[in-house]
Design an enzyme around this catalytic site. Structure first.
Site, PDB file in Angstrom:
ATOM      1  N   TYR A   1     -53.515 -30.534 -13.391  1.00  0.00           N
ATOM      2  CA  TYR A   1     -54.767 -30.466 -12.629  1.00  0.00           C
ATOM      3  C   TYR A   1     -55.570 -29.218 -12.920  1.00  0.00           C
ATOM      4  O   TYR A   1     -55.027 -28.174 -13.254  1.00  0.00           O
ATOM      5  CB  TYR A   1     -54.478 -30.468 -11.126  1.00  0.00           C
ATOM      6  CG  TYR A   1     -54.633 -31.829 -10.481  1.00  0.00           C
ATOM      7  CD1 TYR A   1     -55.864 -32.443 -10.412  1.00  0.00           C
ATOM      8  CD2 TYR A   1     -53.542 -32.478  -9.953  1.00  0.00           C
ATOM      9  CE1 TYR A   1     -56.008 -33.690  -9.818  1.00  0.00           C
ATOM     10  CE2 TYR A   1     -53.671 -33.726  -9.352  1.00  0.00           C
ATOM     11  CZ  TYR A   1     -54.908 -34.330  -9.295  1.00  0.00           C
ATOM     12  OH  TYR A   1     -55.037 -35.557  -8.708  1.00  0.00           O
TER      13      TYR A   1
ATOM     14  N   PHE B   1     -46.619 -25.840  -3.997  1.00  0.00           N
ATOM     15  CA  PHE B   1     -47.531 -24.833  -3.451  1.00  0.00           C
ATOM     16  C   PHE B   1     -48.183 -24.139  -4.648  1.00  0.00           C
ATOM     17  O   PHE B   1     -47.598 -23.236  -5.249  1.00  0.00           O
ATOM     18  CB  PHE B   1     -46.762 -23.821  -2.593  1.00  0.00           C
ATOM     19  CG  PHE B   1     -46.227 -24.389  -1.317  1.00  0.00           C
ATOM     20  CD1 PHE B   1     -47.060 -24.566  -0.220  1.00  0.00           C
ATOM     21  CD2 PHE B   1     -44.895 -24.768  -1.199  1.00  0.00           C
ATOM     22  CE1 PHE B   1     -46.573 -25.095   0.976  1.00  0.00           C
ATOM     23  CE2 PHE B   1     -44.404 -25.295  -0.013  1.00  0.00           C
ATOM     24  CZ  PHE B   1     -45.237 -25.462   1.074  1.00  0.00           C
ATOM     25  N   ASP B   2     -49.375 -24.589  -4.991  1.00  0.00           N
ATOM     26  CA  ASP B   2     -49.964 -24.104  -6.249  1.00  0.00           C
ATOM     27  C   ASP B   2     -50.277 -22.612  -6.198  1.00  0.00           C
ATOM     28  O   ASP B   2     -50.334 -21.955  -7.237  1.00  0.00           O
ATOM     29  CB  ASP B   2     -51.238 -24.898  -6.588  1.00  0.00           C
ATOM     30  CG  ASP B   2     -50.901 -26.250  -7.210  1.00  0.00           C
ATOM     31  OD1 ASP B   2     -49.778 -26.411  -7.719  1.00  0.00           O
ATOM     32  OD2 ASP B   2     -51.769 -27.138  -7.199  1.00  0.00           O
TER      33      ASP B   2
ATOM     34  N   HIS C   1     -51.736 -38.802  -3.281  1.00  0.00           N
ATOM     35  CA  HIS C   1     -51.277 -37.448  -2.955  1.00  0.00           C
ATOM     36  C   HIS C   1     -52.378 -36.754  -2.159  1.00  0.00           C
ATOM     37  O   HIS C   1     -53.492 -37.252  -2.031  1.00  0.00           O
ATOM     38  CB  HIS C   1     -50.942 -36.672  -4.228  1.00  0.00           C
ATOM     39  CG  HIS C   1     -52.076 -36.588  -5.199  1.00  0.00           C
ATOM     40  ND1 HIS C   1     -52.407 -37.616  -6.062  1.00  0.00           N
ATOM     41  CD2 HIS C   1     -52.985 -35.613  -5.430  1.00  0.00           C
ATOM     42  CE1 HIS C   1     -53.457 -37.275  -6.779  1.00  0.00           C
ATOM     43  NE2 HIS C   1     -53.836 -36.055  -6.407  1.00  0.00           N
TER      44      HIS C   1
END
Lengths: 680, 680
Positions: free
Chosen positions: B407, B322-323, B457
């Site tokens: 990312y 959960f970024d 993903h």
């Protein structure tokens, strides 16, 4: 001269002269004079050699076709012309159910005839339209809602506009308006009238005046009278409100010039190489598109576009236009203006088409080309040391804008530095409206003013993609992302895989949220992925044609019923709804995309064509009136396992020293400034 | 100070001092120090009065919360602080299954501990990694793939990078690189190592070293050895290829300054008025958004973001982050650079968050704001006289970019002149990779280099939309375009209508190609359309969470299973997957969006919140490596029967005299120039 160069004024004049010489004593009404591209097999071979520098001195025969009537008759002829030898090779008289498209000259003539016809004027008088309002006529292709084999007809929809003196209170703005615009009484579409005349296109005779339903149902009241209401105007001189005063100029400079080069119609930019084409029907076309020397697309074009309206009542049941086949995207191309349609450093391309007399009709500045900045290209910050690698994304834009009666369409090819091509369509302009009684609503339209209803409708575009992904050995596949079963091979229930289905026979294929369509070449394996090289077509999953498949809309625009279609390439199969869409009866079983698909040709590892139907279901908003903010759709063709790695890796790092940005000054954003911003 | 102003350095220091004073003798490990916004009822009233100029002198209590551990333990406390009176009002010891998010300091400590741990070094040695390669460690939230109530754990994934001297042959470019970048050996992620250490976050002890499967199935070979292969590098100094020489600068000027004004965090631009907010978790937030004085959105925020990987094998089954909740979009915000991240005339906003010691940690230039040109705004050409009405579209861009390990995400709010807000998400940065044996492929990933597999993903964002469409009396509806039956009311089979379904109880709702979601206000009827005013949410229909609903991914990120959710507003319900996502066990039945929906609250004509799950199913391309070109998603909030007519009607006509464009000169596009373009 290159075999793909657009037709020239001299060629048009030459063809017209040849046809007229052959048809002595006849008055010729030309419907088209256009280049016939060489057969693909020959052309591909030529282009390949040309790219490797071997085609010098090779000449491909240059040929044209002409479509024409004997003026005032229903006799339609198709002539093939050898331009090199200036001879008419062949003339075919077409079957009577084929009709030529509407052309601007005959449309203008018919508008005049309609607006001066005694029966029309009588109906206007009965309607009680005040004298200070001026009649406006829009001619619409007749469409079709029955199997009757009518002559070529046109339906007219009438509107009234005010003769505003333009006396708004914003003198300064008005003075600017006066200097660059025409006089202020240029608005249109303020009141739709409740009757629609129909004319025969050949004889220019009135066939009937149809009274339109104006209530909530099919009832027609021929005695409905004009009810005054305040118009909503889009022209700045007539809006009756001040223009915004707080928009400051934004200017794009390229101090060292642009990044593209041009050799005739051959464009080179950032590893891209392609030829720009243009014709009366498809408008802008891209030919022989390569990236970094690798073949991608042989030909990219707008094949067709269908606009069916959802009002189920007669005669709106016929309101349906093939804007490409019935009108022509090249015919309708705007003359793009510097600093208005295009911002920055702009290359304009001008073309010619033939008018109905066979004379060259210029389409100046019909395509513009320029670069834009498109934000971040790629970025990574190494969090361990704060080092930032960042390139901005530069995009090459090719833009053409067409006006089809009330509507405008902006068509763009946007090429990016990572080998992506993006087909961008924007819809703007003015809604087509129907009259409606005050206080009435209908479930198939939106009331946008008193007495004015904008019916729901769809715009279904057909993008024709003739690929050559590393050559002609191509296959279209559906690639689905599929959850793995929750079993011992997926003990945590979180795995998913992709499943590919090649479309081995010509067919249609639908979009889905879990699906990507890709064009692959099985004869070339990506050395990183171990899979065939591929380009993906990314496009949102949209509602297809809502008209019933057995309705005339459904039968005439079969391509609109599915998102993707694949066929084996055949020369001359360019138009998804057939060559002759005007009042078409798609019953000959061979002339449209659905018919070609029915052949069940092999489409595996061969020369295929992919047709993508792009749909915009447009249920008008009040905000779309009196002029519509652009509604935008984008289809992206992106490498997907085509390159070994990111093809934009070598774009230089973005740097302030070349990008010359600046921080805002505190003074220029002071809150009080809001009201003081001067219009300059 | 405004109640919505972001937290200040002084406030952070004040809170830390208060907490430390209360917790005498304890070493405090802060997880957050953040502003608690006033209750919505109070805040809405204040904001309404403020907008009408009546709130002067009114003070809303300013409050904060602090989340902290006793350092080195699992005791998590939540304190509420009254900032006005500088007192800790309340401290709650949380249940042991709640964990604080990962913070940058502890992640950096754990990376060092991992890289120097004897068992890790032994495993590296067994793997046979050459000495000239340097170990890199990525710490990942532990995720969850079992119901075990573990202590707070972290999983480490290891990579090796080269110590390149950066000796490329492009000296000029290199010398530039040297001056603005760090030394050249800054690449990472070139080789994923086949084992993953797991540590306890509190004790910082090694729990286990997990050997990873490197073949096509679940088999683990602990003796797998390093196989040399050429890396793919993204840093310009290491790419081993020249940068492009033919990209010319493109510069954006605003000679009369920008069109926005600023008063603290209050932004005004082109009839828009809103407050910019920022916090450690959601990053950029928009508050109290109005257009032309009419209320639109009370609060717009990125509520959550979940990134589950599709490799079904242990321990990748836990690879899910959960970024927002596990890391924090504000924590991860980049320092944006002029001319690099942003082009033109730029306003930067800088913020502070708290570090783990309770000190202010600056987030300089975390948000940038500027204007861009976005092509045609609206256009119509009157074909009868050639008069062109055309306005270009100016857009206000608010941009923040975050780096979450490998990312990057670019988040933008784009505001247009026609009252549309567009939430634009771009994914870039570096793929997370798994080791794979040469010659092996798996169906859940793409090989992007020898030994390097990038697993499939998804990125599932939750956009929290707290609307106030002309006030709080709002309802979410599904509006479907539906073909009419082919019957006597639709005799030609071409009619279609819309059918609206209001969502009267809290629920979820799915996207479909025929469906538009709208937020309506039934207490305000649009006088043109006769229907309730409305804003539509336009978003492509995307594949939702592919993990099984009963998997831990499915249970922890229930919001990812449907596109839209609507709840009745409740203070404190901000985070779609709950407040405490790290290693979460979503079994308390009240802490996430799905639980709130289960209350079946009334959501008709009331104060609602709409949650939109935006999904990117990312099956990596070879082109996404070694750094990924931006992949873009856009969600648009657009008026749909909210205004009486086009709200951008009054944008001034676009004119060359202010836009200062120029045609290209023939000389600058000569074909020979292609190879001669100088890098400048």
């Amino acid at each position: 001269m290159h075999p793909l160069d657009p037709i020239t004024a001299e060629e048009i004049t030459g063809v017209a002269t040849l046809v007229k010489a052959r048809e002595v004593g006849k008055s010729i009404h030309f419907k088209k004079i256009a280049i016939v591209e060489p057969p693909k097999r020959v052309l591909r071979s030529f282009l390949t050699e040309e790219r490797s520098g071997k085609a010098k001195g090779i000449h491909l025969p240059r040929r044209a076709s002409a479509l024409y009537y004997y003026r005032g008759t229903a006799h339609l002829f198709l002539a093939k012309i050898d331009l090199d030898h200036q001879v008419v090779e062949h003339v075919e008289k077409l079957e009577t159910h084929f009709h030529g498209q509407a052309d601007p000259e005959e449309a203008a003539e018919l508008r005049d005839i309609c607006l001066n016809h005694p029966r029309v004027l009588e109906a206007v008088k009965n309607f009680g339209l005040p004298k200070e309002l001026t009649l406006v006529c829009d001619t619409w292709p007749y469409g079709r809602d029955s199997k009757d084999n009518h002559p070529r007809l046109v339906q007219c929809y009438l509107f009234a506009r005010g003769n505003h003196p333009g006396s708004n209170h914003y003198d300064k703005r008005l003075s600017i308006a006066k200097s660059i615009f025409a006089p202020a009484q240029v608005t249109d579409y303020t009141v739709p009238l409740p009757f629609a005349p129909v004319f025969d296109m050949a004889s220019q005779k009135l066939i009937e005046v149809i009274h339109l339903p104006t209530g909530a149902d099919f009832t027609v009241n021929p005695d409905v009278k004009y009810v005054p209401h305040a118009p909503k105007e889009y022209h700045h001189a007539l809006q009756g409100q001040p223009v915004r005063q707080d928009l400051k100029p934004l200017v794009v400079h390229q101090p060292q010039g642009v990044s593209f080069t041009l050799d005739g119609y051959l464009v080179r930019w950032q590893k891209w190489r392609f030829r720009l084409g243009f014709n009366w029907r498809e408008g802008m076309v891209l030919h022989d598109v390569t990236y970094d020397g690798r073949e991608l697309f042989h030909r990219l074009s707008l094949s067709e576009m269908f606009v069916p309206y959802a009002d189920p009542r007669h005669p709106y049941s016929r309101k349906s236009v093939f804007d490409v086949g019935d009108i022509g995207a090249g015919v309708a191309a705007n003359n793009l203006a510097l600093g208005c349609d295009c911002l920055g450093v702009i290359k304009y391309f001008s073309f010619v088409i033939a008018d109905s007399n066979g004379n060259p009709a210029p389409r100046p500045n019909a395509v513009c080309m320029h670069e834009i900045d498109d934000g971040i290209g790629w970025k990574h910050t190494n969090i361990r040391n704060g080092v930032v690698s960042l390139v901005r994304s530069r995009v090459l834009v090719l833009q053409t804008i067409i006006t089809v009666g009330n509507y405008e369409y902006v068509f763009m090819w946007n090429l990016d530095q990572a080998a992506g091509l993006h087909y961008k369509i924007q819809a703007t302009g003015i809604l087509s409206t129907h009259p409606i009684d005050e206080g009435t609503t209908v479930p198939w339209g939106t009331n946008v003013n008193i007495g004015v209803m904008a019916p729901f409708h769809q715009h279904i575009f057909s993008l024709r993609i003739d690929p050559c992904i590393d050559g002609d050995n191509n296959t279209l596949i559906e690639e689905d992302s599929v959850a793995m079963p929750f079993d011992e091979q997926n003990p945590y229930g979180i795995g998913y895989v992709t499943k590919a289905k090649p479309l081995v026979k010509s067919t249609y294929s639908d979009s889905a949220p879990y699906r990507t369509h890709k064009i692959i070449n099985c004869s070339n394996i990506n050395k990183s992925s171990g899979k065939p090289v591929s380009y993906a077509i990314h496009s949102p999953d949209k509602q297809m044609l809502l008209a019933h498949p057995k309705s005339w809309h459904g039968k005439r625009a079969k391509y609109g019923s599915h998102h993707f279609w694949v066929t084996a390439h055949n020369d001359g199969e360019l138009h998804a709804a057939g060559d002759y869409t005007y009042q078409s009866t798609p019953d000959d079983g061979k002339s449209d995309l659905a018919a070609w698909v029915d052949r069940a040709d092999n489409t595996e590892d061969t020369d295929i064509v992919v047709w993508h139907s792009i749909s915009l279901t447009h249920n008008p908003r009040t905000e779309d009136y009196p002029v519509m903010p652009c509604d935008t759709m984008i289809v992206s063709l992106k490498p997907s396992g085509f390159f070994d790695m990111n093809p934009a890796l070598d774009v230089p790092q973005s740097m302030q020293e070349t990008n010359s940005s600046r921080p805002v000054k505190e003074k220029e954003i002071e809150p009080d400034r809001c009201c003081n911003l001067k219009d300059s």
